[in-house]
Enzyme design. Sequence first.
Site, mmCIF file in Angstrom:
data_model
loop_
_atom_site.group_PDB
_atom_site.id
_atom_site.type_symbol
_atom_site.label_atom_id
_atom_site.label_comp_id
_atom_site.label_asym_id
_atom_site.label_seq_id
_atom_site.Cartn_x
_atom_site.Cartn_y
_atom_site.Cartn_z
ATOM 1 N N HIS A 86 45.804 120.890 34.847
ATOM 2 C CA HIS A 86 45.911 120.135 33.592
ATOM 3 C C HIS A 86 46.307 118.668 33.798
ATOM 4 C CE1 HIS A 86 50.432 121.080 32.629
ATOM 5 N NE2 HIS A 86 50.259 120.824 33.893
ATOM 6 N N GLU A 87 46.234 117.921 32.722
ATOM 7 C CA GLU A 87 46.472 116.459 32.756
ATOM 8 C C GLU A 87 45.550 115.759 33.763
ATOM 9 O OE1 GLU A 87 48.283 114.750 30.689
ATOM 10 O OE2 GLU A 87 49.410 116.351 29.727
#
Lengths: 601, 601
Positions: free
Chosen positions: B442-443
Amino acid sequence: MSSSPLIDLRNLKFLLSQVFHFDEMFEWPAFAAQDAGMARQSIELAHQLAVERFLPHRQLADKQEPCVVNAKVRIPVEVGEALREYSDAGFMSMAVSAEDGGLGLPYALALICDGLFFGANISTTGYALLTRGAANLIATHGTDAQKQQYLPGLTSGRWFGTMCLSEPQAGSSLADIRTRAVLMDDGRYKLSGAKMWISGGEHEMAENIVHLVLAKIAGGPAGVKGISLFIVPRYRADANGQYCEANDVALAGLNHKLGQRGIVNTFLKFGERDDCVGELVGAPHQGLAQMFHMMNEARIGVGLSAIMQGYGGYLYSLNYARERKQGRHPDQRDPASAPLPLIAHADVRRMLLQQRAYVEGAYALALYAALLVDAKAHAPDSQRRLDAGSVLDLLTPIVKAWSADWTLKANELAIQILGGYGYTREYPVEQYYRDNRLNPIHEGANGIQALDLLGRKLGADGGRAYALLDAHMGASASEALLIEPLAGLGAQLNEYRTALAASLHAAQSGMAGGKLRETLANATPFASAFGHIVVAWMWLRQAIAAQRQLSRATQSDPAFLEGKIQTAKFFFAQELPAARHWLDLTARSDDSAFSMRDEWF
Amino acid sequence: MSSSPLIDLRNLKFLLSQVFHFDEMFEWPAFAAQDAGMARQSIELAHQLAVERFLPHRQLADKQEPCVVNAKVRIPVEVGEALREYSDAGFMSMAVSAEDGGLGLPYALALICDGLFFGANISTTGYALLTRGAANLIATHGTDAQKQQYLPGLTSGRWFGTMCLSEPQAGSSLADIRTRAVLMDDGRYKLSGAKMWISGGEHEMAENIVHLVLAKIAGGPAGVKGISLFIVPRYRADANGQYCEANDVALAGLNHKLGQRGIVNTFLKFGERDDCVGELVGAPHQGLAQMFHMMNEARIGVGLSAIMQGYGGYLYSLNYARERKQGRHPDQRDPASAPLPLIAHADVRRMLLQQRAYVEGAYALALYAALLVDAKAHAPDSQRRLDAGSVLDLLTPIVKAWSADWTLKANELAIQILGGYGYTREYPVEQYYRDNRLNPIHEGANGIQALDLLGRKLGADGGRAYALLDAHMGASASEALLIEPLAGLGAQLNEYRTALAASLHAAQSGMAGGKLRETLANATPFASAFGHIVVAWMWLRQAIAAQRQLSRATQSDPAFLEGKIQTAKFFFAQELPAARHWLDLTARSDDSAFSMRDEWF
């Protein structure tokens, strides 16, 4: 069979027919009653059963993990049903010799079938392989009476088996087990002690559970030399030969694991009421040797189970990468252009190639090791039997440990390709990752496999096994040097053989000079390097076979063959060079871990 | 504070006082109202709250993951209670500027505190950091009216925030989002669309949930240039200013994850009843830039959250290795001798050193990056602000991606040290492993961080940032060359700086010559190498500081300092050399992944 969620069937066929010439075995007297056609049919049957009966409850059995209800272990009914079909189809007895009531098929064939079941459902397959392991142990070391008593139940799948080695205080260190056995007047033994991590230790899926238990006979030698092996049935025979007398084996608890949740894992107590009766297998104090006879094959099995988790994740993520559209090339900024399938991105292809290189490289090695098991036992030429045994001994820790380490990395990459979806339990890849994480731990932790390889096996018998293996690798390299597109790979393998030999020589000189602990401090990186080089050899053999096929006019699937060659190139370019650094650590006996002190942490 | 399950407190103190001279910041005008003593107290308070309120429900919230009961999301009460204590203690507003109602503390201080909460409970901390992120975005880009309307709720913790970026069809590729916004007569917008992977998207722990949503205004430019940012509260204000008018945001489902189960992850639908109203933040079509302002800091946060999972696993396995007795030395076969603590085995020390090297190396880097965030914003000297921003930009993908990759490896090793116990959910290490597996995804997936680093950031502004970073590394190397025990490490860092420069030069020439896709095919190994070199630099700085301390008569904990130096040596000997091969792949633009074709798989 066209496509499969378990394995690339083209690869299996390619390995059997083009790389390893599997059918040769059926010319040996030991397998005179078999033929290659029957072998193919067994594989097809195993594949069908694995996909239709093992795969469908893979996620269910993970979610509904075993629990104790009214003092009984509850397991989803699908598990028992699948195992009954497995037994009914003859798989429970496939590798037991015909004289002991089995089918007497080649070990390699059994292993291929095992792999399909492992890939479909590692937990459910665990019950079957523990049972087969118990049957093999009794068939090999038991008396005729023990065989008559226990084998029919085990090979028919009405009874299940377990292996009881570890204890709460002794996992890797069997020398320290405390379970005790005391001789009774009737020649049987009373056992008392606690066993930890016992898979399949208690459940209601079989009429009986036959525990094979390591224990120490009172008064025997200390350490591993005082370990004996016992048969301890959950229900023992009463005076009428009915197995309805409960033995004193108590379920003390369930272990709840990260993965492989479908196979119940138990903490068992033997003889809490002083009424646990077991039978000695073979002579006293031979337990470890007897168990290791089976453990070596079990290690190949663990390696293969890891590989097949890697294979399932690889195939799933490959399919996903072809279907899922996301992003554009870095030089293609037009947002109106259609998104590309993931596989169009080089970084995704890298992650797919990495998985394939680990999984199919390790699979080839496991199959090669399995063929050595058969050759060791059954090759007509006695020298070949001897040689096969030597090389097998050397490769077993690699098949176990390297496969477990690197196919776990493959599972990590499969999740990465699926992104957020891969991180959810709605998709199958996270379960492969969880299930596979056990494989570097059990059946001898990977660190111990590395110590065994460098500290014992490579030096055994004057390094004879290593010399044989190195000669085999050299022969493949020489072959590749004559095939223009593969000459670079052949030369590269030779370079790494030289570096390996130098590193090994330095390590052995160090150990001979009294620096045993210092040298073995780098056993793990050494074993990784050794594995990388052996797997590179497997890739070279595959590339040679593929290139030969490609140069014929009649090959049927050039894309598959090109892919084999490209994956071999990938492994040599992107993976093999990592071995250089690991060999260097051993060669110069890097002491950065060895010199670290407890109090400095 | 003496010992901690979250972090080695001696290390934190050492980094702040000996390596990074943290207190210097308090001489800057921006932090005139703060002082170093207050900072220490904040850290102590955070540690206490983390251990007493966040850690105790870490396993509980994993086991009892959020579920929907009567159309409401149920979360264990301990989560909400911990978050209220967190808000009450002022942590929800600590990094918001004083003028916006926050405490205005240095970012680095906030990050240290965040890390303690992450280590204790990554899921519960997630709610807090999303809320702080939302508050920061509104504080930075919102109108005064928006600040007045939303900040008090968010900074007091009565309201929670979310970030709604991804959609089912668009995760990594935000250019392809489909959520639409249509201007209403009153200047607000009507939103419609679906958002995936929304952490904290629905629950009953707060009076309101403020969603920050990326959407496209009808008629705007295609791709990322047409993305705008909207505030979409779960409850919007009615005519009386009461937040009791339900907005049209529907929970379409929960995602069930491998880890980080304690933070609810949702699939949300906006505007299914055509009644989802949002407010534009800032100007139209600036959404991505606004979000990225926050995302860069969020990436440091993700990296730190990974590091702290690694730290927890490292400390737990260290303690276990000291207490658990198992096995003997390879040259010590007497079974009557007492078993050794695990830490006495060199291979176990290797696994501990590897964890420590990754975790404390990455921690130092994250802290360094956090200090750059503060210097970029607040250093009195404008050139220093500019330089800090440049280097920060370059290091952010490494803090995120390298930390996530290698601390996951650390978690794998922690499990390995615990063996079978580590594989069970009765011990905490498997949860670190599961929780941490999200961080490479993620990110901004790690593969994309690598493309960003090599394809964009390293070339930005004529390579100015890289030149600055390289000069910093060179200065440390020069310093080490003058300190006898560290001269070898200094020379080695210089070697790798040279190799990095050569590899980068080759890559940039390739890209300039039109081989963008070919070059970026090796962005991932390049980024791994870059990370290894930067982390080696961090270890060198720590070794220099430790050696200086050691040479003084008054140092209080020589064992800790020796350990720092030994871990630095370990990283240089056992880890850094891996970078050579990765750099080589980039330098010669290895095409083995790039040339692979879809149909060859």
